[in-house]
Motif scaffolding. Structure first.
Motif: not given
Ligand SMILES: Cc1cc2nc3c(=O)[nH]c(=O)nc-3n(C[C@H](O)[C@H](O)[C@H](O)COP(=O)(O)OP(=O)(O)OC[C@H]3O[C@@H](n4cnc5c(N)ncnc54)[C@H](O)[C@@H]3O)c2cc1C
Length: 494
Positions: A270-275, A284-290, A365-370, A388-390
């Motif tokens: 999901v995070l890779r897709f999200f990136a 106008e779109l803001w998405i904070t990931t917890a 980047e994928p390295a961050l997700v890992e 992870i906040m925009p």
């Protein structure tokens, strides 16, 4: 325009007389000598007569240990900082701020400035020094014709949002409604509307600020422009803001937003897709990931969504993310902006001991997700949350890095690792958990937010101010050569 505040002792005493009726709280006895912490780390002894003069010249209360209200006034958001100032000046206006700064400077005292108390590194309360407490100064004045808000330094974000929204107006604030508006703004100020309207500093029309010499200055694009430049991102280094004026924008109050909760097992995909999804997202779109532990043994991935464009567009826009993997719970729909603005209030509540650190990212980047997900390999580890906040793009990136003191205009995200605990005995373990996680994440970051300096040494503040540091240092030398205001992301006056 230059305005010198009244500070003659005769006039101060005369003015304070009119308040004596309401000042039963001021009757506490002052010891003959009061120990206090100095700027240089040594201690000093304050004389009763000096403290009594100081108290008589203030419109608000001056609290000493043992006074009614003292223990409430010294409480800050991060309960790990249980400090006891020698004096707490609860300012009622700019004149009180000036008097407090002058007293602090005259006695060479360690000074802390307290607005909303949210400094995660405990900068707004000092051990043994003078705490300048602004939390009684709570006025918000909206001018619907000029579309501005005039805000005192004790105002919290929820109050600013509510007052402005009552007139169909808004400005960028942060994500937790009990954060102080002034403290957040002086460091930059990012939140759900920042990619659309810019950072809080980008929406400032002017600030009234009292410098350590007791002089009150207006800082705008025309008056004291060097100070205005430095205050927009240079945090509390240059004086104490007694009033801030924000530009407001007409605003639809219904957002398309809420939360999407996913199983932790699906977090990587999901995070890779999200990136990729966010790479082309509208401003106008803001998405904070917890990511992480909701509580011990229960891990999740949560998106906190706010789309501030037309509701129908929001539904269309969110469809690919929703369709990619079915969330465990989907709570996204039309919702009031004020509701979204309090979503983080309970998670971010007062009363817990906390440790958190953060840094900026150019890319998800994928390295961050890992690196993030690797922190959750041990199911029995102390609970950890990674946000992870925009923090870039859109209106934030349209301003040049040198146009204001806020430098990091090219980054896109802010990643934060945090934990909290109840009892002091868990402090070392809590800090160790975050530090260990940060070892893996920090190499992928680039610079950090001036309002989030936990774990950073004073000599590393270039990471907050980047190429603006030297200019800030020159302005610091002009307005605060003794570095009285050093409990912040400190710029050395060189
Ligand atoms: C739960 C939580 C959520 C947060 N969310 C966001 C967010 O969404 N966006 C964001 O950008 N930041 C956010 N922050 C960070 C926040 O911006 C900083 O902690 C900020 O310093 C808080 O201001 P305050 O007045 O509440 O804090 P305080 O602890 O009272 O003050 C912090 C520092 O600000 C300075 N300061 C405060 N008021 C003045 C003044 N009037 N004049 C001069 N200096 C002053 C002082 O140096 C002081 O030490 C959050 C922090 C927390 C704890």
């Amino acid at each position: 325009m230059l305005r010198r505040t009244f500070l003659g002792s005769a006039s101060a005493a005369a003015i304070s007389m009119s308040f004596l009726r309401d000042r039963a709280w001021a009757e506490s006895s002052v010891p003959a000598e009061l120990g206090a912490a100095r700027l240089d780390g040594q201690s000093t002894s304050l004389k009763r007569s000096d403290i009594e003069d100081f108290r008589a010249g203030l419109r608000g209360p001056l609290l000493l240990p043992g006074d009614a209200g003292y223990d409430d006034a010294r409480v800050v958001w991060n309960a790990a900082f249980d400090r006891h100032p020698a004096l707490i000046a609860r300012c009622a206006g700019a004149a009180d701020i000036a008097r407090a700064l002058q007293f602090g400077a005259a006695h060479n005292l360690l000074v802390a400035v307290h607005g909303g108390g949210h400094s995660s590194s405990g900068q707004s309360v000092c051990e043994g020094g003078l705490m300048i407490d602004l939390s009684l100064m709570k006025s918000v004045r909206i001018d619907p014709n000029r579309k501005t808000a005039r805000v005192e330094p004790g105002v919290l974000l929820g109050a600013l949002d509510r007052e402005a929204l009552a007139f169909g107006l808004v400005t960028t604030t942060g994500m937790v409604s009990h954060t102080g508006a002034a403290g957040l703004t002086l460091g930059g100020g990012c939140g759900r509307l920042a990619r659309r309207f810019g950072l809080a500093v980008d929406n400032l029309a002017g600030i009234d600020v009292v410098s350590p010499d007791g002089i009150l200055r207006a800082a705008t694009a025309k008056e004291n422009p060097d100070l205005f430049w430095a205050l927009r991102g240079g945090s509390g280094n240059f004086g104490v803001a007694s009033s801030l004026e924000y530009v407001l924008h007409p605003f639809e109050q219904t957002m398309y937003g809420g939360q999407l909760h996913y199983s932790f097992d699906e977090a990587q995909e999901v995070l890779r897709f999200f990136a990729d999804f966010m790479a082309d997202a509208p401003n106008e779109l803001w998405i904070t990931t917890a990511i992480g532990d909701v509580q011990k043994g229960q891990r999740a991935l949560t998106f906190d969504v706010c789309y501030s464009g037309p509701v129908a567009n929001g539904e269309r826009l969110m469809k690919p993310l929703r369709d990619f993997r079915k969330p465990l719970r989907d709570e996204v729909g039309p919702v009031a902006y004020t509701t979204l603005q309090t979503h983080g209030d309970i998670e971010g509540r007062f009363g817990l001991r906390r440790y958190q650190t953060s840094g900026y990212l150019l890319k998800l980047e994928p390295a961050l997700v890992e690196a993030v997900l690797a922190q959750f390999a041990d199911a029995n580890a102390i609970p950890l949350r990674i946000l992870i906040m925009p923090w870039g793009g859109g209106a934030i990136a349209r301003v040049a890095p040198t146009a204001t003191a806020y430098w990091h205009r090219d980054i896109r995200w802010n990643v934060q690792a945090a934990t909290s605990w109840q009892s002091a005995v868990d402090s070392d373990a809590g800090k160790a958990r975050v530090r260990e996680a940060w070892k893996a994440i920090e190499p992928l970051t680039q610079g950090f937010y001036a309002n989030s300096i936990t774990g950073r040494a004073a000599e590393n503040m270039h990471g907050a101010y980047g190429g603006n540091y030297e200019r800030l240092a020159r302005i610091k030398k002009k307005y605060d050569p003794a570095n009285l205001l050093r409990m912040n992301a400190n710029v050395l006056p060189t």
